[in-house]
Write a protein that holds these residues in place. Structure first.
Motif, mmCIF file in Angstrom:
data_model
loop_
_atom_site.group_PDB
_atom_site.id
_atom_site.type_symbol
_atom_site.label_atom_id
_atom_site.label_comp_id
_atom_site.label_asym_id
_atom_site.label_seq_id
_atom_site.Cartn_x
_atom_site.Cartn_y
_atom_site.Cartn_z
ATOM 1 N N ALA A 21 0.803 -1.223 0.000
ATOM 2 C CA ALA A 21 0.000 0.000 0.000
ATOM 3 C C ALA A 21 0.837 1.275 0.000
ATOM 4 C CB ALA A 21 -0.929 -0.001 1.205
ATOM 5 N N LYS A 22 2.035 1.229 0.604
ATOM 6 C CA LYS A 22 2.837 2.448 0.726
ATOM 7 C C LYS A 22 3.982 2.538 -0.280
ATOM 8 C CE LYS A 22 1.819 3.285 5.595
ATOM 9 N NZ LYS A 22 2.363 3.529 6.955
ATOM 10 N N LEU A 23 4.473 1.375 -0.735
ATOM 11 C CA LEU A 23 5.600 1.408 -1.665
ATOM 12 C C LEU A 23 5.211 1.096 -3.100
ATOM 13 C CD1 LEU A 23 8.598 -0.160 0.288
ATOM 14 C CD2 LEU A 23 7.760 2.191 0.238
ATOM 15 N N LEU A 24 4.096 0.406 -3.298
ATOM 16 C CA LEU A 24 3.725 0.012 -4.654
ATOM 17 C C LEU A 24 2.520 0.774 -5.194
ATOM 18 C CD1 LEU A 24 4.332 -3.852 -4.521
ATOM 19 C CD2 LEU A 24 5.841 -2.046 -5.358
ATOM 20 N N SER A 25 1.406 0.753 -4.472
ATOM 21 C CA SER A 25 0.220 1.458 -4.950
ATOM 22 C C SER A 25 -0.803 1.585 -3.833
ATOM 23 C CB SER A 25 -0.422 0.718 -6.132
ATOM 24 O OG SER A 25 -1.659 1.289 -6.474
ATOM 25 N N GLU A 26 -1.392 2.783 -3.699
ATOM 26 C CA GLU A 26 -2.444 2.962 -2.702
ATOM 27 C C GLU A 26 -3.636 2.057 -2.982
ATOM 28 O OE1 GLU A 26 -3.665 6.950 -2.175
ATOM 29 O OE2 GLU A 26 -1.825 7.562 -1.151
ATOM 30 N N LYS A 27 -3.799 1.664 -4.237
ATOM 31 C CA LYS A 27 -4.911 0.779 -4.605
ATOM 32 C C LYS A 27 -4.791 -0.587 -3.931
ATOM 33 C CE LYS A 27 -5.710 2.909 -9.140
ATOM 34 N NZ LYS A 27 -5.739 2.682 -10.603
ATOM 35 N N SER A 179 10.333 -7.884 -2.563
ATOM 36 C CA SER A 179 11.464 -6.956 -2.609
ATOM 37 C C SER A 179 11.173 -5.695 -1.809
ATOM 38 C CB SER A 179 11.787 -6.596 -4.063
ATOM 39 O OG SER A 179 12.221 -7.734 -4.781
ATOM 40 N N SER A 180 9.947 -5.181 -1.951
ATOM 41 C CA SER A 180 9.559 -3.978 -1.228
ATOM 42 C C SER A 180 9.509 -4.233 0.280
ATOM 43 C CB SER A 180 8.194 -3.490 -1.717
ATOM 44 O OG SER A 180 8.267 -3.072 -3.067
ATOM 45 N N ALA A 181 9.020 -5.408 0.663
ATOM 46 C CA ALA A 181 8.958 -5.754 2.084
ATOM 47 C C ALA A 181 10.355 -5.829 2.691
ATOM 48 C CB ALA A 181 8.235 -7.092 2.264
ATOM 49 N N GLU A 182 11.301 -6.354 1.926
ATOM 50 C CA GLU A 182 12.675 -6.432 2.427
ATOM 51 C C GLU A 182 13.250 -5.031 2.644
ATOM 52 O OE1 GLU A 182 16.878 -8.722 1.447
ATOM 53 O OE2 GLU A 182 15.272 -8.695 -0.050
ATOM 54 N N GLU A 183 13.019 -4.125 1.697
ATOM 55 C CA GLU A 183 13.504 -2.756 1.834
ATOM 56 C C GLU A 183 12.870 -2.069 3.050
ATOM 57 O OE1 GLU A 183 12.954 -0.540 -1.754
ATOM 58 O OE2 GLU A 183 13.726 -2.150 -3.009
ATOM 59 N N LEU A 184 11.570 -2.291 3.219
ATOM 60 C CA LEU A 184 10.860 -1.654 4.325
ATOM 61 C C LEU A 184 11.338 -2.206 5.665
ATOM 62 C CD1 LEU A 184 8.645 0.435 4.773
ATOM 63 C CD2 LEU A 184 6.965 -1.414 4.726
ATOM 64 N N GLN A 185 11.605 -3.520 5.720
ATOM 65 C CA GLN A 185 12.082 -4.124 6.963
ATOM 66 C C GLN A 185 13.461 -3.578 7.342
ATOM 67 O OE1 GLN A 185 10.387 -6.940 9.020
ATOM 68 N NE2 GLN A 185 11.613 -5.452 10.149
ATOM 69 N N THR A 215 5.652 2.778 -8.745
ATOM 70 C CA THR A 215 4.367 2.321 -9.271
ATOM 71 C C THR A 215 4.439 0.855 -9.651
ATOM 72 O OG1 THR A 215 4.986 3.000 -11.521
ATOM 73 C CG2 THR A 215 3.794 4.596 -10.157
ATOM 74 N N VAL A 216 3.305 0.221 -9.627
ATOM 75 C CA VAL A 216 3.200 -1.163 -10.065
ATOM 76 C C VAL A 216 2.087 -1.236 -11.088
ATOM 77 C CG1 VAL A 216 1.602 -1.773 -8.207
ATOM 78 C CG2 VAL A 216 2.929 -3.573 -9.301
ATOM 79 N N ASN A 217 2.255 -2.063 -12.085
ATOM 80 C CA ASN A 217 1.234 -2.220 -13.127
ATOM 81 C C ASN A 217 0.060 -3.008 -12.556
ATOM 82 O OD1 ASN A 217 -0.270 -2.589 -15.412
ATOM 83 N ND2 ASN A 217 1.262 -3.832 -16.488
ATOM 84 N N MET A 218 -1.027 -2.308 -12.242
ATOM 85 C CA MET A 218 -2.187 -2.957 -11.648
ATOM 86 C C MET A 218 -2.837 -3.927 -12.617
ATOM 87 S SD MET A 218 -2.059 -1.759 -8.668
ATOM 88 C CE MET A 218 -3.630 -2.317 -7.996
ATOM 89 N N ASN A 219 -2.617 -3.721 -13.912
ATOM 90 C CA ASN A 219 -3.206 -4.654 -14.896
ATOM 91 C C ASN A 219 -2.572 -6.028 -14.816
ATOM 92 O OD1 ASN A 219 -4.963 -2.752 -16.021
ATOM 93 N ND2 ASN A 219 -3.362 -1.951 -17.387
ATOM 94 N N SER A 220 -1.372 -6.096 -14.214
ATOM 95 C CA SER A 220 -0.693 -7.395 -14.095
ATOM 96 C C SER A 220 -1.397 -8.314 -13.132
ATOM 97 C CB SER A 220 0.756 -7.189 -13.634
ATOM 98 O OG SER A 220 0.802 -6.699 -12.305
#
Length: 222
Positions: A21-27, A179-185, A215-220
């Motif tokens: 929610a905080k590093l990839l997309s609020e969606k 990957s994002s979780a590792e950075e945040l940790q 950003t992350v491609n939500m269509n993926s």
């Protein structure tokens, strides 16, 4: 995917939730389940691919089918309509699931025999606990897109659960989330270290560079 699941299993549900929610997309805020979905024992944790079930309340036929068919290391994720009218899982079904190598269950509905399930050390998360029985009504589906705890769950999405709650990681972006979780940790650990050294929260936060949101491609996810 096995390596990604192993990586995600090392993070708490809050870290995974924030990574999305905080590093990839609020969606992706909607990927965390209702707080009413809780582990029946505080120590219970689960991480694995979802094997989905949709049931009429108390109709355990589909649950039994899922447990009999789910691959090893799967997490049974059940939409029991949030009802306490009939139990979806108890000691016997948990014993069967554990014997088959299933690593846990998340149920938007009711469970019972919790002392016995805790003794088995089989991680079960549920909305309700009840003494009521289930039924063998042949109603329900397996491996369909469902909703559980107000979150849409696709078969093979990754389930991460602990005392804090349950988060669903869409399979298509699981690698990015890990990957994002590792950075945040790492960032949180750096702040904690400074706090233990006597820094204020403001000083520690200022000294540690927050991971950059991307950003992350939500269509993926489709």
């Amino acid at each position: 995917m096995k390596n990604i699941i192993q990586q995600l299993s090392g993070f708490s549900a809050p870290i995974v939730s924030d990574a999305m929610a905080k590093l990839l997309s609020e969606k992706l805020k909607h990927q965390t389940m209702d707080p009413a979905i809780k582990p029946i024992a505080k120590s219970f944790k689960v991480c694995g691919p979802a094997y989905t079930v949709r049931c009429y309340p108390g109709a355990t036929f589909a649950m039994e089918k899922a447990i009999a068919e789910a691959p090893e290391n799967s997490v049974i994720v059940c939409n029991g309509q949030g009802s306490d009218a009939g139990v979806m899982m108890g000691e016997l079904m948990s014993t069967f699931a554990q014997k088959r190598g299933i690593c846990g269950a998340v149920i938007d509905g009711a469970v019972r025999d919790v002392d016995d399930i805790i003794a088995l050390e089989f991680p079960v998360f549920a909305r309700h606990i009840t003494a009521r029985s289930g039924t063998f009504d042949k109603l329900g589906d397996v491996q369909k897109v469902i909703t559980c705890g107000s979150v849409v769950v696709n078969p093979d999405d990754i389930v991460v659960g602990d005392i804090n709650g349950v988060v669903i990681v869409p399979q298509a972006i699981a690698s990015e989330v890990a990957s994002s979780a590792e950075e945040l940790q790492i960032w949180e650990n750096e702040i904690k270290k400074l706090l233990l050294e006597g820094k204020s929260l403001e000083e520690a936060s200022s000294a540690c560079k927050h991971p950059a949101a991307r950003t992350v491609n939500m269509n993926s996810q489709k």
